[in-house]
Motif scaffolding. Structure first.
Motif, PDB file in Angstrom:
ATOM      1  N   UNK A 189       0.869  -1.170   0.000  1.00  0.00           N
ATOM      2  CA  UNK A 189       0.000   0.000   0.000  1.00  0.00           C
ATOM      3  C   UNK A 189       0.907   1.223   0.000  1.00  0.00           C
ATOM      4  N   UNK A 190       0.895   1.961  -1.094  1.00  0.00           N
ATOM      5  CA  UNK A 190       1.694   3.163  -1.222  1.00  0.00           C
ATOM      6  C   UNK A 190       0.807   4.383  -0.960  1.00  0.00           C
TER       7      UNK A 190
ATOM      8  N   UNK B  51      13.694   5.759   0.444  1.00  0.00           N
ATOM      9  CA  UNK B  51      12.697   6.332   1.341  1.00  0.00           C
ATOM     10  C   UNK B  51      11.609   7.024   0.518  1.00  0.00           C
ATOM     11  N   UNK B  52      10.414   7.153   1.089  1.00  0.00           N
ATOM     12  CA  UNK B  52       9.346   7.873   0.383  1.00  0.00           C
ATOM     13  C   UNK B  52       9.715   9.339   0.205  1.00  0.00           C
ATOM     14  N   UNK B  53       8.980  10.030  -0.655  1.00  0.00           N
ATOM     15  CA  UNK B  53       9.179  11.463  -0.809  1.00  0.00           C
ATOM     16  C   UNK B  53       8.902  12.162   0.523  1.00  0.00           C
ATOM     17  N   UNK B  54       9.576  13.268   0.793  1.00  0.00           N
ATOM     18  CA  UNK B  54       9.456  13.925   2.105  1.00  0.00           C
ATOM     19  C   UNK B  54       8.064  14.460   2.419  1.00  0.00           C
TER      20      UNK B  54
ATOM     21  N   UNK C  39       2.594  11.953   4.091  1.00  0.00           N
ATOM     22  CA  UNK C  39       2.119  11.957   5.473  1.00  0.00           C
ATOM     23  C   UNK C  39       2.391  10.606   6.118  1.00  0.00           C
ATOM     24  N   UNK C  40       2.709  10.578   7.412  1.00  0.00           N
ATOM     25  CA  UNK C  40       3.031   9.319   8.082  1.00  0.00           C
ATOM     26  C   UNK C  40       1.964   8.238   7.925  1.00  0.00           C
ATOM     27  N   UNK C  41       0.692   8.633   7.950  1.00  0.00           N
ATOM     28  CA  UNK C  41      -0.372   7.633   7.851  1.00  0.00           C
ATOM     29  C   UNK C  41      -0.585   7.138   6.419  1.00  0.00           C
ATOM     30  N   UNK C  42       0.135   7.743   5.449  1.00  0.00           N
ATOM     31  CA  UNK C  42       0.058   7.297   4.066  1.00  0.00           C
ATOM     32  C   UNK C  42       1.385   6.721   3.578  1.00  0.00           C
TER      33      UNK C  42
END
Length: 423
Positions: free
Chosen positions: A55-56, A101-104, A107-110
């Motif tokens: 889940x991205x 790592x994800x893009x900055x 959001x933490x919940x996503x």
């Protein structure tokens, strides 16, 4: 035959397939008052095969819009505490080659996570009107009737007539075969093996961090390991295998000892992990060329794997399926609000999603071409592995995880509106 069907007068839709594609379509269509829909699933009940799914950010955003994210709690999935997206290791030595790592702005919940396919399936199912779901209905024939509608014939002898069929029935799609009889998929030469082991047992293995890891080998071979939740770890392995005329896209249980032997050259932590496997299933990768259009007959729309016949493309199959459903429902809503026809709604859907899949195939072709250069020019196994990891982990190849599908749809609608005004 009647003229183009005006949507505001009401349309009847059949969804074929009860996976993430079909269930998300059912949730979206339930919000359209001018739609009467039924979901048909050939299995006796709505269920999901396989192990884990990613889940991205784009998936989370759509699950929130569907009202499904509320059914997924923190203990239902694994999200790395250090915030990493993926860790890449040399599978022979265990050395970490790269970590992404994800893009900055995520959001933490996503943030990315791994979850059992079955958990996602159940979460989606909670928001589906069960009265409109008919399991145990295997579709055997589709035919056009004089009114322009499509007649569905099921193996049990029951019939239905609809204005639109949504093919959400996977890589081996019956609906795609009806819409594009000349199209076919074939075994790609790559096979995946999937297994789940107890997290409590994995904790005893030194050198196996609680992370989402690709362990790369040579010749395109890799092993993917990740916790799924507090109870399970998933293991997915990909390897090149010849076509022995016994290939199937469905999971087939195979011999565990023979499976483990296939990855003999991997490092000790992986050997210990594989020794925990008691059951393993083989999923052969099938695929075909890109469909030039995902609609046909002015009454068929393909979503999910039916629309992009690829196995294991970026682990984002559920995201693509949910995006397809969102765009299709939006196109129907647009047509109903502006007195357009069903044909025009499908054309709008096609413009948005065919463009998306064209870019997806181009990305896959680019990676495949880079891999071929790596295989030809690498002077050692370590160099080959490092090259493969670099090819797949470039940030430009993660665009599909951050795709804003609503914006893509809005852009196409604006173009259509501008052209109409000029006309």
């Amino acid at each position: 035959m009647e003229g183009p069907k005006k949507i505001e007068a009401g349309i009847k839709i059949a969804i074929i397939g009860g996976g993430p594609a079909g269930l998300s379509a059912a949730i979206e269509l339930a919000r359209l008052p001018f739609v009467e829909w039924t979901l048909y699933e050939q299995k006796p009940s709505i269920s999901e095969i396989g192990t884990g799914i990613a889940l991205q950010r784009n998936t989370w955003r759509l699950l929130e819009k569907l009202g499904v994210s509320q059914h997924l709690k923190a203990g239902d999935f694994f999200r790395p505490k250090d915030g990493h997206d993926t860790q890449y290791r040399d599978g022979r030595t265990g050395v970490v080659v790269k970590q992404t790592y994800p893009l900055p702005n995520v959001a933490p919940h996503q943030a990315p996570c791994r979850i059992h396919r079955g958990r996602l399936q159940k979460a989606l199912l909670k928001n589906v009107d069960q009265r409109r779901v008919q399991p145990g209905k295997k579709l055997v024939k589709v035919e056009r009737v004089d009114s322009g509608r499509l007649r569905l014939v099921f193996s049990c002898g029951s019939l239905d007539e609809v204005d639109l069929i949504i093919g959400a029935d996977g890589i081996r799609s019956t609906i795609r075969t009806f819409a594009f009889p000349e199209y076919s998929v074939s075994y790609s030469g790559m096979t995946a093996y999937r297994a789940v082991v107890r997290a409590a047992d994995v904790r005893q293995i030194n050198g196996l961090s609680k992370a989402i890891v690709f362990w790369y080998g040579t010749d395109g071979k890799w092993i993917y390991t990740s916790p799924l939740d507090n109870g399970d770890w998933e293991i997915t392995c990909r390897i090149r295998e010849p076509d022995d005329n016994d290939r199937t896209s469905w999971g087939k249980e195979v011999n565990v000892a023979k499976f483990v032997e296939t990855f003999y050259e991997y490092c000790e932590p992986i050997q210990q992990l594989l020794s925990l496997v008691t059951r393993v299933k083989r999923f052969d990768y099938f695929g075909g060329p890109r469909l030039q259009t995902v609609i046909n007959h002015s009454s068929v729309a393909l979503i999910g794997d039916a629309s992009h016949p690829l196995s294991g493309a970026f682990g984002a199959g559920a995201a693509f399926a949910i995006e397809d459903s969102h765009v299709l429902a939006g196109a129907l809503r647009w047509a109903a609000s502006s007195s357009h026809s069903l044909t025009e709604a499908l054309q709008l859907f096609d413009k948005v999603r065919s463009s998306h899949y064209r870019k997806l195939y181009e990305t896959l072709d680019e990676i495949a071409s880079a891999h071929q250069k790596t295989f030809r020019h690498s002077a050692s196994a370590e160099e080959e592995i490092a090259g493969q990891i670099e090819n797949v982990s470039l940030s430009k190849h993660t665009w599909m995880f951050y795709h804003e599908v609503s914006q893509a749809s809005a852009s196409v609608v604006q173009v259509e509106t501008d052209q109409a005004n000029v006309g």
